[in-house]
Write an enzyme that holds these catalytic residues in place. Structure first.
Site, PDB file in Angstrom:
ATOM      1  N   GLU A 129      39.522  41.251  41.254  1.00  0.00           N
ATOM      2  CA  GLU A 129      39.316  42.240  42.443  1.00  0.00           C
ATOM      3  C   GLU A 129      40.498  42.376  43.468  1.00  0.00           C
ATOM      4  O   GLU A 129      41.003  43.602  43.713  1.00  0.00           O
ATOM      5  CB  GLU A 129      37.981  41.946  43.109  1.00  0.00           C
ATOM      6  CG  GLU A 129      36.782  42.219  42.284  1.00  0.00           C
ATOM      7  CD  GLU A 129      36.666  43.689  41.891  1.00  0.00           C
ATOM      8  OE1 GLU A 129      36.705  44.660  42.697  1.00  0.00           O
ATOM      9  OE2 GLU A 129      36.473  43.805  40.601  1.00  0.00           O
TER      10      GLU A 129
ATOM     11  N   HIS B  40      30.566  43.139  44.009  1.00  0.00           N
ATOM     12  CA  HIS B  40      31.351  43.750  42.944  1.00  0.00           C
ATOM     13  C   HIS B  40      32.983  43.501  43.564  1.00  0.00           C
ATOM     14  O   HIS B  40      33.668  43.021  43.164  1.00  0.00           O
ATOM     15  CB  HIS B  40      31.388  44.968  42.597  1.00  0.00           C
ATOM     16  CG  HIS B  40      32.137  45.425  41.219  1.00  0.00           C
ATOM     17  ND1 HIS B  40      31.724  46.468  40.343  1.00  0.00           N
ATOM     18  CD2 HIS B  40      33.244  44.913  40.855  1.00  0.00           C
ATOM     19  CE1 HIS B  40      32.779  46.409  39.644  1.00  0.00           C
ATOM     20  NE2 HIS B  40      33.706  45.678  39.594  1.00  0.00           N
TER      21      HIS B  40
ATOM     22  N   HIS C 240      42.627  45.765  43.365  1.00  0.00           N
ATOM     23  CA  HIS C 240      42.338  46.627  44.446  1.00  0.00           C
ATOM     24  C   HIS C 240      42.983  46.065  45.685  1.00  0.00           C
ATOM     25  O   HIS C 240      43.536  46.925  46.829  1.00  0.00           O
ATOM     26  CB  HIS C 240      40.855  46.756  44.735  1.00  0.00           C
ATOM     27  CG  HIS C 240      40.220  47.301  43.715  1.00  0.00           C
ATOM     28  ND1 HIS C 240      40.053  48.601  43.236  1.00  0.00           N
ATOM     29  CD2 HIS C 240      39.380  46.680  42.351  1.00  0.00           C
ATOM     30  CE1 HIS C 240      39.545  48.789  42.093  1.00  0.00           C
ATOM     31  NE2 HIS C 240      39.031  47.510  41.674  1.00  0.00           N
TER      32      HIS C 240
END
Ligand SMILES: *[C@@H]1O[C@H](CO)[C@@H](O)[C@H](O)[C@H]1NC(C)=O
Ligand SMILES: *[C@@H]1O[C@H](CO)[C@@H](O)[C@H](O)[C@H]1NC(C)=O
Ligand SMILES: *[C@@H]1O[C@H](CO)[C@@H](O)[C@H](O)[C@H]1NC(C)=O
Ligand SMILES: *[C@@H]1O[C@H](CO)[C@@H](O)[C@H](O)[C@H]1NC(C)=O
Length: 321
Positions: free
Chosen positions: A197, A128, A201
């Site tokens: 992602e 993930h 992040h």
């Protein structure tokens, strides 16, 4: 700031922070020993070894004084590093559970499991991402729009393969870093998940800023390094094998005790609790929590307890993909 959860994790957080134990990211499964390959030479970032001696020889979230501004490449301010994984089970099986005879389910289970190859994404918890929460378990996101990568504008395949020569990494990501309905990146491909992602992040990690790199900086060097590090950490956390060691394998015919799944994963994470997420009573996500000493690319990852309570019941399905 966003809070994933409220009261329950505060108690867990207190417990987790009361007993900091410096340990490296290493674990034993049977006779095998898995140690994160944090070869500093793979990443051209500042050397933190001098800074990490003496009073700053501490893991993230455990410093007792401010970190000097000039040392920000060696200490992650939002210091809860989570390697997160998907188990994208086939939801069709959920519907079959109640409507199919036990005999037929057993036959189907055999068929499905025997179709799994050895190195198959079907028998792998896929990637993930790599997230950095704040020390209290909340998190920030999309912290630095000027650093974002855009598949539409930049062509991530081009950046990875042509600019950085990372064809092998690209191939690995294409196999194991897969978009799915759970990712919040709807109707999109794998590359859109990678874009999401890093932008959400990776741009929040202060030790991943361009200024932390040595030598001539090439745009997106931090992005590609983020992908490489995420794959590296994930490679050392083979959840499917961790569970298999304890006889916990995908099944259509039985449920597992959540406590048994938790015990199996804790064994692989220095005894620390691993987050187990469920969707409709079936395991669908695993998050490994760490504190970090040093730079996110070259530092030492220390397993810590999950800061998020499991979303599973006492008994869980672990359905095939
Ligand atoms: C630890 O360092 C961070 C980053 O400099 C800082 O925000 C935080 O206040 C420090 N913690 C303590 C207890 O000084
Ligand atoms: C899910 O399982 C059903 C029933 O076995 C199968 O027909 C379908 O192809 C599977 N879906 C995926 C995405 O593998
Ligand atoms: C299957 O049946 C159980 C018990 O009746 C029920 O709680 C559960 O929601 C059902 N599952 C599905 C996927 O329909
Ligand atoms: C993106 O880059 C790859 C690799 O160079 C290339 O094959 C592909 O055609 C490019 N895509 C677009 C839309 O330009």
């Amino acid at each position: 700031m966003l809070f994933k959860t409220l009261a329950p994790f505060i108690a867990i957080l207190g417990a987790a922070q009361a007993a900091p134990t410096p340990l490296s990211l290493s674990c034993s499964i049977g006779s095998e020993s898995l140690v994160a390959a944090t070869s500093s030479s793979e990443y051209s970032v500042v050397d933190c070894s001098t800074f990490l001696q003496g009073q700053f020889d501490v893991f993230s979230c455990h410093n007792t004084t401010e970190i000097p501004a000039g040392e920000s490449c060696c200490f992650e301010n939002w210091g809860v590093l989570m390697q997160t994984q998907f188990w994208d089970y086939n939801a069709t099986y959920l519907d079959l559970l109640n409507s199919t005879s036990p005999e037929d389910l057993a036959t189907l289970e055999q068929q499905v499991l025997s179709s799994y190859g050895d190195d198959d994404a079907k028998s792998t918890f896929t990637i993930h991402g790599l997230w950095n929460d704040l020390c209290d378990g909340s998190f920030n996101q999309y912290c630095n729009p000027s650093l974002e990568i855009s598949q539409a504008k930049d062509n991530i395949t081009h950046v990875m393969v042509d600019v950085f020569g990372e064809a092998d990494l690209y191939k690995k990501m294409s196999t194991y870093w897969l978009n799915n309905v759970k990712s919040n990146v709807e109707n999109a491909g794998n590359i859109d998940l990678w874009e999401h992602e890093y932008n959400k992040h990776g741009t929040c990690m202060n030790t991943l800023l361009p200024k932390c790199f040595t030598g001539a900086y090439t745009r997106f060097e931090n992005t590609i390094s983020f992908y490489k590090k995420t794959v590296e950490l994930w490679s050392n956390l083979p959840t499917y094998q961790f569970l298999q060691q304890f006889g916990i394998t995908p099944s259509l015919t039985k449920q597992y005790k959540l406590a048994d799944v938790q015990a199996a994963l804790a064994q692989a994470h220095d005894g620390k609790e691993v987050y187990i997420g469920c969707l409709k009573g079936a395991i669908d996500e695993i998050w490994y929590y760490h504190n970090l000493k040093g730079n996110v690319l070259t530092g030492e990852y220390q397993p810590i307890d999950s800061l998020t309570p499991s979303t599973c019941g006492d008994y869980v399905y672990y359905l095939p993909k």
